[in-house]
Enzyme design. Sequence first.
Site, short mmCIF file in Angstrom:
data_model
loop_
_atom_site.label_atom_id
_atom_site.label_comp_id
_atom_site.label_asym_id
_atom_site.label_seq_id
_atom_site.Cartn_x
_atom_site.Cartn_y
_atom_site.Cartn_z
N HIS A 128 -16.03 42.89 2.23
CA HIS A 128 -14.63 42.54 1.95
C HIS A 128 -13.70 43.70 2.31
O HIS A 128 -12.56 43.49 2.73
CB HIS A 128 -14.44 42.23 0.46
CG HIS A 128 -14.73 40.80 0.07
ND1 HIS A 128 -14.03 39.74 0.58
CD2 HIS A 128 -15.62 40.28 -0.81
CE1 HIS A 128 -14.49 38.61 0.03
NE2 HIS A 128 -15.46 38.91 -0.82
N CYS A 141 -18.32 32.82 -2.82
CA CYS A 141 -17.27 33.84 -2.89
C CYS A 141 -16.07 33.25 -3.61
O CYS A 141 -15.67 32.13 -3.32
CB CYS A 141 -16.88 34.27 -1.48
SG CYS A 141 -15.59 35.52 -1.44
N LEU A 142 -15.50 34.02 -4.54
CA LEU A 142 -14.33 33.54 -5.28
C LEU A 142 -13.15 33.28 -4.34
O LEU A 142 -12.25 32.50 -4.67
CB LEU A 142 -13.94 34.56 -6.35
CG LEU A 142 -14.99 34.81 -7.45
CD1 LEU A 142 -14.51 35.88 -8.41
CD2 LEU A 142 -15.33 33.52 -8.19
N GLN A 164 -9.37 41.03 -2.70
CA GLN A 164 -9.38 39.68 -3.28
C GLN A 164 -8.28 39.50 -4.32
O GLN A 164 -7.93 38.36 -4.65
CB GLN A 164 -10.74 39.38 -3.91
CG GLN A 164 -11.87 39.26 -2.88
CD GLN A 164 -13.17 38.87 -3.54
OE1 GLN A 164 -13.91 39.73 -4.01
NE2 GLN A 164 -13.44 37.58 -3.62
N HIS A 200 -22.05 42.15 0.25
CA HIS A 200 -20.98 41.15 0.24
C HIS A 200 -19.63 41.80 -0.13
O HIS A 200 -18.63 41.59 0.56
CB HIS A 200 -21.36 40.05 -0.76
CG HIS A 200 -20.33 38.97 -0.92
ND1 HIS A 200 -20.60 37.64 -0.66
CD2 HIS A 200 -19.03 39.00 -1.34
CE1 HIS A 200 -19.50 36.92 -0.89
NE2 HIS A 200 -18.55 37.73 -1.32
N GLU A 201 -19.64 42.58 -1.21
CA GLU A 201 -18.37 43.17 -1.68
C GLU A 201 -17.86 44.22 -0.71
O GLU A 201 -16.66 44.29 -0.44
CB GLU A 201 -18.53 43.78 -3.08
CG GLU A 201 -18.94 42.79 -4.17
CD GLU A 201 -18.12 41.51 -4.19
OE1 GLU A 201 -16.93 41.55 -3.84
OE2 GLU A 201 -18.68 40.46 -4.53
N GLY A 247 -19.22 39.83 -8.55
CA GLY A 247 -18.60 40.96 -7.85
C GLY A 247 -17.20 40.59 -7.43
O GLY A 247 -16.86 39.40 -7.31
ZN ZN Z 1 -16.55 37.52 -1.83
#
Ligand code: ZN
Length: 154
Positions: free
Chosen positions: A135, A89-90, A51, A131-132, A46
Amino acid sequence: MAIRNVRTDGNPVLREVCKPVAVVNDGIRKILDDMLETMYEKDGVGLAAPQIGIPKRMAVIDDRDGHILKLVNPKIVKSEGEQISTEGCLSVPGYRGKCKRPMKVWVEALNENGEEISFEAEGFLAVICCHEFDHLDGILYKDKAVEFERAEES
Ligand code: ZN
């Protein structure tokens, strides 16, 4: 399509409450395509627009189980149950953690054509949605993690 630069923890854009997308146009579709390509490049499941430095309410998801989603202005309208997820998480590279998440969520959003869609997500897909979408409100999973630690080198 183009791979975008992923912002990491400490970058203020990750802490912004993102603005809704007013019109789903070609520019928005291009960003969604870039987000998906960037997510695949980084081997993620995701990615949210902040991000890649864009504080707008958009997220892309591929749970590697047949659900590939491009979501605009997504929101969770109902949730049920509980699970302890394992997340990374990226934008927080090199770490992983566990969070308490709902087992099932009901989501409303616009798709890449600006059409209203709704779906139910259970298990891992529910975790990714939570999670997304966090953000988009400037929240990182580590903020709510019940465990947070350096990931083992793989
Ligand atoms: Zn993330």
